[in-house]
Design an enzyme around this catalytic site. Structure first.
Site, PDB file in Angstrom:
ATOM      1  N   HIS A 219      14.560 -17.157  -2.778  1.00  0.00           N
ATOM      2  CA  HIS A 219      16.003 -16.934  -2.912  1.00  0.00           C
ATOM      3  C   HIS A 219      16.260 -15.768  -3.863  1.00  0.00           C
ATOM      4  O   HIS A 219      15.927 -15.833  -5.046  1.00  0.00           O
ATOM      5  CB  HIS A 219      16.683 -18.200  -3.448  1.00  0.00           C
ATOM      6  N   ALA A 221      18.422 -13.522  -6.204  1.00  0.00           N
ATOM      7  CA  ALA A 221      19.583 -13.790  -7.061  1.00  0.00           C
ATOM      8  C   ALA A 221      20.847 -13.151  -6.506  1.00  0.00           C
ATOM      9  O   ALA A 221      20.836 -12.011  -6.041  1.00  0.00           O
ATOM     10  CB  ALA A 221      19.313 -13.281  -8.473  1.00  0.00           C
ATOM     11  N   CYS A 233      29.612 -14.162   0.988  1.00  0.00           N
ATOM     12  CA  CYS A 233      28.262 -14.413   1.481  1.00  0.00           C
ATOM     13  C   CYS A 233      28.050 -15.926   1.574  1.00  0.00           C
ATOM     14  O   CYS A 233      28.952 -16.712   1.291  1.00  0.00           O
ATOM     15  CB  CYS A 233      27.226 -13.772   0.549  1.00  0.00           C
ATOM     16  N   GLN A 238      23.399 -21.724   0.358  1.00  0.00           N
ATOM     17  CA  GLN A 238      21.980 -21.833   0.651  1.00  0.00           C
ATOM     18  C   GLN A 238      21.194 -22.322  -0.568  1.00  0.00           C
ATOM     19  O   GLN A 238      20.292 -23.150  -0.441  1.00  0.00           O
ATOM     20  CB  GLN A 238      21.440 -20.488   1.123  1.00  0.00           C
ATOM     21  N   GLY A 261      21.523  -7.937  -4.661  1.00  0.00           N
ATOM     22  CA  GLY A 261      21.996  -6.942  -3.699  1.00  0.00           C
ATOM     23  C   GLY A 261      20.921  -6.412  -2.784  1.00  0.00           C
ATOM     24  O   GLY A 261      20.820  -5.207  -2.554  1.00  0.00           O
ATOM     25  N   ASP A 294      16.957  -3.180   3.834  1.00  0.00           N
ATOM     26  CA  ASP A 294      16.538  -4.149   2.813  1.00  0.00           C
ATOM     27  C   ASP A 294      15.502  -3.505   1.915  1.00  0.00           C
ATOM     28  O   ASP A 294      14.478  -3.009   2.398  1.00  0.00           O
ATOM     29  CB  ASP A 294      15.955  -5.404   3.495  1.00  0.00           C
ATOM     30  N   ARG A 296      13.997  -5.113  -0.657  1.00  0.00           N
ATOM     31  CA  ARG A 296      13.249  -6.131  -1.393  1.00  0.00           C
ATOM     32  C   ARG A 296      11.759  -6.127  -1.032  1.00  0.00           C
ATOM     33  O   ARG A 296      11.370  -5.730   0.059  1.00  0.00           O
ATOM     34  CB  ARG A 296      13.840  -7.518  -1.094  1.00  0.00           C
TER      35      ARG A 296
END
Length: 375
Positions: A219, A221, A233, A238, A261, A294, A296
């Site tokens: 998950h 942040a 969102c 979730q 983000g 994305d 990440r």
């Protein structure tokens, strides 16, 4: 990895230390000296540049400065089908032009785009690590030009290898029971490292059986959704529903990762939200800012799970990117399970965009049925 010794005799992994310092300098709006073999350049965040500093760099550049931009930003500026980093020459470092190309919504490419070098790509990676907009002013320099200047100097291999090196140095620095509402048997485990100078948290709910597939959620942040209940969102839903489900189903592990983000940072997330309020899609808003779908990385999340003794998981996610990252890191994914939030008028376009543009496994019909008033 090169090592040096401090005054007190403790070895320091100097490449990691150099990048840590470079990130701090870059975020403070000061130039960083990047090097590769005999080639050197000064890199400065375009977002944080001011007129005085730009003037000094212009005097040093002798007409050889340029601006490095991401493929996403170049596409938004009108360079169609761009898939690689590009540079635009800056014979004169003009702050207004820099802002137009790097920051303005209505900016347009105003000169030929040349291919970027490995040094330029590393400069943009430094901007991403620093959580500023990915647009960098570049000034090629010689060792003589910067001799005696108090600049942080870093090799591009250290910048490019920084994320993996941080994941390899993850360590547990604290753990304690933290009873939660609806999940009183919960432990928080804090890891140092993974993404820059930030800490990461594993929340162990109940007593999951580590010998079998452990229910796991990665998950990222979300300050607005997790803490303040934002309707833009489904993150808060979730988060809380995952913890509740784990508490009711023999436990699991939720990794709470400091990747606000989609990895762009809270300031860039707010910039994207501003654009969304003006009608932009969530991914188009990120592209305006220079980000792809994305940003990440999840390799460090897999390292956290391994340190907790997890080898097999049931992935609680709608995101195929997370499933792929867990597998790529050497963990077995026995199954996946959807994590439903609650649709509303403010987030339904966002949810549909995640499904249509990023391939998330989201059944909008099921979500809408869930949100429908019960008789």
């Amino acid at each position: 990895m090169l090592q040096s010794r401090t005054l007190f005799g403790r070895p320091l992994e100097t490449s990691l230390v150099a990048v840590d310092r470079a990130i701090s300098e870059f975020r403070a709006g000061r130039p960083v000296l990047l090097r590769s073999a005999e080639t050197r350049l000064l890199a400065l965040s375009a977002e944080l540049a001011d007129a005085e500093l730009v003037g000094r760099l212009d005097a040093l550049a002798s007409g050889k400065a340029y601006l490095a931009l991401t493929p996403a930003r170049l596409r938004r500026l009108g360079a169609k089908n761009r898939t690689e980093t590009g540079i635009l020459a800056m014979p004169t470092l003009d702050l207004a032009r820099i802002e137009m190309l790097a920051l303005k919504i209505d900016g347009k490419v105003d000169a030929p785009v040349a291919p970027a070098s490995a040094l330029d790509d590393a400069a943009l990676e430094l901007s991403r690590l620093s959580l500023v907009l990915p647009a960098t002013i570049i000034v090629p320099v010689t060792a003589e030009q910067t001799a005696g200047e108090p600049l942080v100097e870093v090799d591009i291999e250290a910048v490019n290898g920084y994320r993996a090196a941080q994941a390899a140095t993850l360590t547990i620095v604290g753990r304690a029971p933290v009873p939660l509402e609806g999940a009183p048997d919960t432990e928080f485990v804090v890891f140092r490292g993974g993404e820059g100078l930030r800490d990461q948290v594993a929340i162990i709910v109940g007593n999951p059986d580590l010998s079998g597939p452990v229910p796991v959620r990665l998950h990222s942040a979300c300050l607005t959704g997790d803490l303040f209940g934002s309707l833009k969102c489904d993150c808060g839903d979730q988060l809380r529903e995952t913890v509740q489900w784990m508490a009711e189903n023999e436990g699991g592990i939720l990794l709470y990762l400091d990747q606000e983000g989609r990895g762009n940072g809270i300031s860039n997330k707010m910039r994207a939200y501003k654009l969304q309020s003006q009608g932009w899609d969530t991914y188009d808003a990120d592209e305006v800012l220079g980000f792809d779908l994305d940003q990440r990385h999840f390799d460090f999340a897999a390292t956290m799970l391994k340190q907790l003794g997890v080898t097999r998981v049931t992935a609680l996610t709608n995101n195929p990117l997370k499933v792929g990252a867990i597998k790529a890191a050497g963990l077995e994914v026995d199954a996946t399970q959807r994590v439903l939030g609650r649709p509303n008028v403010h987030n339904v376009r966002y949810l549909a965009s995640k499904r249509d543009r990023a391939g998330h496994f989201i059944d909008m019909d099921a979500l809408m049925a869930r949100a429908a008033p019960k008789d």
